[in-house]
Design a protein around this motif. Structure first.
Motif, PDB file in Angstrom:
ATOM      1  N   ASP A   1       9.093  11.534 -47.293  1.00 26.47           N
ATOM      2  CA  ASP A   1       7.998  11.081 -48.160  1.00 26.47           C
ATOM      3  C   ASP A   1       6.752  10.831 -47.294  1.00 26.47           C
ATOM      4  N   PRO A   2       6.212  11.898 -46.682  1.00 31.44           N
ATOM      5  CA  PRO A   2       5.096  11.708 -45.756  1.00 31.44           C
ATOM      6  C   PRO A   2       3.834  11.130 -46.395  1.00 31.44           C
ATOM      7  N   THR A   3       3.671  11.276 -47.698  1.00 36.15           N
ATOM      8  CA  THR A   3       2.489  10.727 -48.371  1.00 36.15           C
ATOM      9  C   THR A   3       2.729   9.297 -48.872  1.00 36.15           C
ATOM     10  N   LYS A   4       3.949   8.808 -48.700  1.00 30.01           N
ATOM     11  CA  LYS A   4       4.362   7.467 -49.123  1.00 30.01           C
ATOM     12  C   LYS A   4       4.235   7.252 -50.634  1.00 30.01           C
ATOM     13  N   GLN A   5       4.377   8.312 -51.398  1.00 30.85           N
ATOM     14  CA  GLN A   5       4.305   8.202 -52.858  1.00 30.85           C
ATOM     15  C   GLN A   5       5.426   7.312 -53.391  1.00 30.85           C
TER      16      GLN A   5
ATOM     17  N   PRO B   1       7.506  13.800 -42.172  1.00 31.33           N
ATOM     18  CA  PRO B   1       7.641  15.123 -42.803  1.00 31.33           C
ATOM     19  C   PRO B   1       9.075  15.639 -42.707  1.00 31.33           C
TER      20      PRO B   1
ATOM     21  N   HIS C   1       8.887   7.951 -44.130  1.00 32.88           N
ATOM     22  CA  HIS C   1       7.547   8.486 -44.379  1.00 32.88           C
ATOM     23  C   HIS C   1       7.172   9.495 -43.296  1.00 32.88           C
TER      24      HIS C   1
END
Length: 111
Positions: free
Chosen positions: A78-82, A62, A60
């Motif tokens: 997955d920096p937005t943790k989607q 960038p 998680h």
């Protein structure tokens, strides 16, 4: 099926119709526990590949932070943790209080 882009710019499909994938969800890029654990996968990468398994690691962090890591397998930012939410991966501060995690925490910090 889901198509994802690696930090190297490659496209991968999950699940992969041609080979099994070992999909790992990790904390942030500099996590000492994650780095300790990933080192074992790096050491055994040839063995994993020989077994026909594709290693994919999701952080998680960038993409810019992950490009500096030299890992022999696919890395997904997955920096937005989607993806974490889609796969039901949750975090809890209480996990650090579990005595089973203390050895890895200490080893990771010392390295």
């Amino acid at each position: 099926m889901r198509e994802l882009e690696t930090v190297a710019g490659d496209r991968i499909t999950i699940p992969d119709p041609t080979s099994p994938i070992h999909l790992q969800f990790r904390r942030f890029a500099g996590c000492p526990i994650c780095n300790l654990h990933l080192r074992t996968f790096v050491q055994r990468h040839a063995e994993i590949q020989a077994a026909g398994i594709r290693e994919v690691v999701v952080f998680h962090s960038p993409k810019e932070e992950l490009r500096d890591y030299d890992l022999p397998f696919d890395v997904i930012a997955d920096p937005t943790k989607q993806l974490y939410r889609e796969y039901g991966i949750e975090t809890s501060p209480r996990a650090l209080l579990d005595p089973r995690a203390w050895g890895a925490i200490i080893r990771g910090v010392l390295r």
